[in-house]
Design an enzyme around this catalytic site. Structure first.
Site, PDB file in Angstrom:
ATOM      1  N   GLY A   1       6.800  10.956   3.763  1.00  0.00           N
ATOM      2  CA  GLY A   1       7.111  11.235   5.168  1.00  0.00           C
ATOM      3  C   GLY A   1       7.099   9.938   5.962  1.00  0.00           C
ATOM      4  O   GLY A   1       6.333   9.025   5.659  1.00  0.00           O
TER       5      GLY A   1
ATOM      6  N   LYS B   1       5.120   4.870  -9.834  1.00  0.00           N
ATOM      7  CA  LYS B   1       3.813   4.751  -9.172  1.00  0.00           C
ATOM      8  C   LYS B   1       2.700   4.529 -10.211  1.00  0.00           C
ATOM      9  O   LYS B   1       1.772   3.759  -9.990  1.00  0.00           O
ATOM     10  CB  LYS B   1       3.559   6.008  -8.329  1.00  0.00           C
ATOM     11  CG  LYS B   1       4.536   6.110  -7.137  1.00  0.00           C
ATOM     12  CD  LYS B   1       4.533   7.496  -6.516  1.00  0.00           C
ATOM     13  CE  LYS B   1       5.532   7.591  -5.362  1.00  0.00           C
ATOM     14  NZ  LYS B   1       5.731   8.966  -4.882  1.00  0.00           N
TER      15      LYS B   1
ATOM     16  N   GLU C   1       0.819  -1.216   0.000  1.00  0.00           N
ATOM     17  CA  GLU C   1       0.000   0.000   0.000  1.00  0.00           C
ATOM     18  C   GLU C   1       0.855   1.269   0.000  1.00  0.00           C
ATOM     19  O   GLU C   1       0.526   2.261  -0.656  1.00  0.00           O
ATOM     20  CB  GLU C   1      -0.912  -0.008   1.236  1.00  0.00           C
ATOM     21  CG  GLU C   1      -1.918   1.105   1.295  1.00  0.00           C
ATOM     22  CD  GLU C   1      -2.914   1.039   0.145  1.00  0.00           C
ATOM     23  OE1 GLU C   1      -2.777   1.874  -0.749  1.00  0.00           O
ATOM     24  OE2 GLU C   1      -3.794   0.169   0.129  1.00  0.00           O
TER      25      GLU C   1
HETATM   26  P1  NDP Z   1      15.970   5.514   3.986  1.00  0.00           P
HETATM   27  O1  NDP Z   1      17.101   5.751   3.049  1.00  0.00           O
HETATM   28  O2  NDP Z   1      15.666   6.534   5.024  1.00  0.00           O
HETATM   29  O3  NDP Z   1      16.209   4.115   4.743  1.00  0.00           O
HETATM   30  C1  NDP Z   1      16.733   2.966   4.131  1.00  0.00           C
HETATM   31  C2  NDP Z   1      17.164   1.985   5.214  1.00  0.00           C
HETATM   32  O4  NDP Z   1      17.615   0.805   4.603  1.00  0.00           O
HETATM   33  C3  NDP Z   1      18.299   2.510   6.086  1.00  0.00           C
HETATM   34  O5  NDP Z   1      18.062   2.176   7.437  1.00  0.00           O
HETATM   35  C4  NDP Z   1      19.514   1.739   5.567  1.00  0.00           C
HETATM   36  O6  NDP Z   1      20.474   1.481   6.574  1.00  0.00           O
HETATM   37  C5  NDP Z   1      18.871   0.435   5.168  1.00  0.00           C
HETATM   38  N1  NDP Z   1      19.647  -0.292   4.166  1.00  0.00           N
HETATM   39  C6  NDP Z   1      20.048   0.149   2.952  1.00  0.00           C
HETATM   40  N2  NDP Z   1      20.725  -0.825   2.301  1.00  0.00           N
HETATM   41  C7  NDP Z   1      20.729  -1.899   3.138  1.00  0.00           C
HETATM   42  C8  NDP Z   1      21.264  -3.213   3.054  1.00  0.00           C
HETATM   43  N3  NDP Z   1      21.923  -3.631   1.973  1.00  0.00           N
HETATM   44  N4  NDP Z   1      21.084  -4.051   4.099  1.00  0.00           N
HETATM   45  C9  NDP Z   1      20.415  -3.649   5.201  1.00  0.00           C
HETATM   46  N5  NDP Z   1      19.876  -2.424   5.336  1.00  0.00           N
HETATM   47  C10 NDP Z   1      20.042  -1.562   4.319  1.00  0.00           C
HETATM   48  O7  NDP Z   1      14.696   5.215   3.070  1.00  0.00           O
HETATM   49  P2  NDP Z   1      13.166   5.496   3.437  1.00  0.00           P
HETATM   50  O8  NDP Z   1      12.872   4.936   4.779  1.00  0.00           O
HETATM   51  O9  NDP Z   1      12.830   6.901   3.138  1.00  0.00           O
HETATM   52  O10 NDP Z   1      12.424   4.633   2.303  1.00  0.00           O
HETATM   53  C11 NDP Z   1      12.296   3.236   2.424  1.00  0.00           C
HETATM   54  C12 NDP Z   1      11.384   2.715   1.323  1.00  0.00           C
HETATM   55  O11 NDP Z   1      10.119   3.330   1.458  1.00  0.00           O
HETATM   56  C13 NDP Z   1      11.851   3.030  -0.094  1.00  0.00           C
HETATM   57  O12 NDP Z   1      11.492   1.969  -0.946  1.00  0.00           O
HETATM   58  C14 NDP Z   1      11.056   4.286  -0.459  1.00  0.00           C
HETATM   59  O13 NDP Z   1      10.872   4.433  -1.836  1.00  0.00           O
HETATM   60  C15 NDP Z   1       9.740   3.956   0.236  1.00  0.00           C
HETATM   61  N6  NDP Z   1       8.926   5.127   0.497  1.00  0.00           N
HETATM   62  C16 NDP Z   1       9.438   6.150   1.226  1.00  0.00           C
HETATM   63  C17 NDP Z   1       8.677   7.261   1.492  1.00  0.00           C
HETATM   64  C18 NDP Z   1       9.214   8.394   2.295  1.00  0.00           C
HETATM   65  O14 NDP Z   1       8.514   9.402   2.454  1.00  0.00           O
HETATM   66  N7  NDP Z   1      10.410   8.307   2.839  1.00  0.00           N
HETATM   67  C19 NDP Z   1       7.306   7.383   0.975  1.00  0.00           C
HETATM   68  C20 NDP Z   1       6.832   6.224   0.279  1.00  0.00           C
HETATM   69  C21 NDP Z   1       7.639   5.143   0.043  1.00  0.00           C
HETATM   70  P3  NDP Z   1      21.319   2.685   7.262  1.00  0.00           P
HETATM   71  O15 NDP Z   1      20.305   3.474   8.057  1.00  0.00           O
HETATM   72  O16 NDP Z   1      22.299   2.012   8.129  1.00  0.00           O
HETATM   73  O17 NDP Z   1      21.908   3.458   6.125  1.00  0.00           O
HETATM   74  N1  HSE Z   2      10.047  11.797  -3.138  1.00  0.00           N
HETATM   75  C1  HSE Z   2       8.732  11.221  -3.092  1.00  0.00           C
HETATM   76  C2  HSE Z   2       7.725  12.364  -3.194  1.00  0.00           C
HETATM   77  C3  HSE Z   2       8.567  10.430  -1.799  1.00  0.00           C
HETATM   78  O1  HSE Z   2       8.127  13.531  -3.207  1.00  0.00           O
HETATM   79  O2  HSE Z   2       6.536  12.112  -3.287  1.00  0.00           O
HETATM   80  C4  HSE Z   2       7.402   9.493  -1.797  1.00  0.00           C
HETATM   81  O3  HSE Z   2       7.498   8.515  -2.777  1.00  0.00           O
END
Ligand code: NDP
Ligand code: HSE
Length: 436
Positions: A312, A215, A139
């Site tokens: 977010g 998306k 979702e």
């Molecule tokens: P972040 O970059 O903040 O977090 C990614 C996390 O993954 C970090 O904790 C990182 O570790 C960890 N990581 C990366 N590579 C590895 C690996 N090889 N093994 C283990 N851990 C790993 O990303 P977000 O939380 O922002 O986004 C996560 C997902 O959610 C993505 O697919 C994004 O597209 C999706 N998403 C995000 C939104 C947003 O607003 N942020 C909105 C909608 C979807 P470390 O912290 O140590 O670097």
């Molecule tokens: N960078 C993306 C946005 C985050 O601005 O909507 C959520 O996918």
């Protein structure tokens, strides 16, 4: 299911392995801690985060994690017998793809927020989940907190959806809102979006339409049950939009939005992302700042709009948690929500798609010019809906809004207009979407 109050019984515990503890992962772990008792009371299940994988185990995290929970070995989390269900919030293609497929093969449901992965190999992942008889739920991958995938899959399962149009990228909507409402330049608005944390680390994914394109591909798969990948999506970004375009749009009664448009046309799928002029009384025109909204048109249901936070940590984690609860309940019931096989459908090339257009043409202000320009439109079967002249003499421009026309015919019109000796330059061209 009868409420269970004993959190300690094996049947009531669902052990979660969270891959990634960044914006979304950390917020999810916090929500599970905060809402655990409510979830237990409502579902009879205690969600317990037993393992968390990160890249850098030395980094401080904004959530409390018990000794021994955190590891850098994401594969080990998937294989861990103390993990019943996997949440993938790492992002990107690899290692997320391998981890997801390995979890599914091991019979562990997966909850994912990874639009990039799903838009490039959704069909492969859905097939693996169906083969294993477990859930893959996502979702959060489209429009963050907004419930969209479940309504499309469940509430609208019997509907013949004809078109889905969405503002599905918060960064670009924020930039366009600033440019429209405060006259801020594109560069300044982008810098502000980055400082507020909306933009991806490389904002190209946002401003050039790749993020919205991923998306759009996922929406197309779910709305039409067709195999669509990000590479099928025609996309244009907003980096070429000028304050003048926005001012002209306003003058004509429109606002400029980056839209993802997904349509089923005679059994074919048209899927595209581009800036568009939307009538200022259309529901999507009022979606401001970093908010997202998705407008669904169906045969029986008519028009629907879903609105909310598209990005977010906490808003996104809220959507992940909803999936997690569903997947946990299904796991304990031994059931799963099948997506079903995606069928093959022709992706209609952009040339064969129809839209209204706005064209801004610099012309010499002298007799016969309008007739010469208008005849070019006529030669290519492009019907003019409205026209007005702005400025005089060297400043003269003709602003056209067309009726719906094929992209290829508008391209041919533009080509010939550029070769007319009464035309200076052809300025911006924008599609017009949502006119009645
Ligand atoms: P972040 O970059 O903040 O977090 C990614 C996390 O993954 C970090 O904790 C990182 O570790 C960890 N990581 C990366 N590579 C590895 C690996 N090889 N093994 C283990 N851990 C790993 O990303 P977000 O939380 O922002 O986004 C996560 C997902 O959610 C993505 O697919 C994004 O597209 C999706 N998403 C995000 C939104 C947003 O607003 N942020 C909105 C909608 C979807 P470390 O912290 O140590 O670097
Ligand atoms: N960078 C993306 C946005 C985050 O601005 O909507 C959520 O996918």
């Amino acid at each position: 299911m009868a409420p269970v109050t004993d959190a300690g019984t094996i049947e009531s515990r669902v052990r979660i392995g969270v891959l990634g503890c960044g914006n979304v992962g950390a917020a999810l772990i916090q929500l599970i801690a905060d809402r655990g008792d409510d979830i237990l009371a409502r579902t009879g299940l205690r969600l317990e985060v037993t393992r968390v994988a990160v890249r850098n185990t030395a980094k401080a995290r904004p959530v409390e994690l018990a000794e021994g929970v955190v590891t850098h070995d994401a594969g080990g989390v998937v294989d861990d017998p103390d993990v019943d269900l996997v949440v993938e919030v790492i992002g990107g293609i690899e290692p997320a793809r391998t981890l997801t497929l390995d979890a599914l093969k091991a019979g562990k449901p997966v909850v994912s927020a990874n639009k990039e992965l799903l838009a490039s190999m959704g069909a492969e992942i859905f097939d693996a989940a169906d083969a294993a008889g477990v859930d893959v739920l996502f979702e959060a991958a489209v429009a963050g907190a907004i419930p969209l995938i479940r309504p499309l899959r469940e509430s609208l399962a019997g509907e013949r959806i004809t078109r889905v149009m969405g503002i599905v990228n918060g960064t670009t909507n924020f930039i366009l809102t600033r440019m429209t409402e405060d006259g801020t330049s594109y560069q300044e608005a982008l810098a502000e979006a980055q400082s507020l944390g909306y933009a991806e680390r490389d904002p190209t994914a946002d401003v050039e339409g790749f993020d919205a394109g991923a998306k759009a591909a996922i929406i197309a798969m779910i709305a039409f049950g067709a195999r669509v990948v990000a590479g099928d999506v025609y996309h244009e970004g907003i980096s070429g939009i000028t304050p003048a375009d926005i001012a002209f749009a306003r003058h004509l009664g429109y606002v400029v939005k980056l839209l993802a448009v997904v349509e089923e046309l005679d059994g074919e799928i048209a899927v595209r992302v581009h800036p568009a002029m939307v009538p200022s009384d259309h529901p999507l025109a009022s979606v401001r700042e970093s908010f997202n909204a998705v407008f669904i048109e169906g045969d029986a249901v008519g028009d629907l709009m879903l609105y909310g936070r598209g990005a977010g940590g906490f808003p996104t984690a809220s959507a992940v948690l909803g999936d997690l609860i569903d997947a946990a309940v299904n796991l304990r019931k031994g059931s799963s929500a099948h997506i079903g096989r995606l069928g093959a459908a022709r992706i209609r090339p952009i040339d064969e798609v129809r839209s209204g257009y706005y064209l801004n043409v610099e012309v010499f202000d002298r007799p016969g010019v309008l007739a010469a320009v208008a005849s070019v439109f006529g030669e290519h079967g492009v019907s003019i809906r409205s026209m007005e002249q702005e400025g005089l003499g060297d400043e003269a421009r003709l602003i056209f809004i067309t009726h719906e026309a094929y992209e290829r015919d508008v391209a041919a019109t533009l080509h010939d207009l550029k070769n007319l000796d009464v035309v200076g330059t052809v300025g911006s061209v924008l599609r017009v979407v949502g006119d009645h």
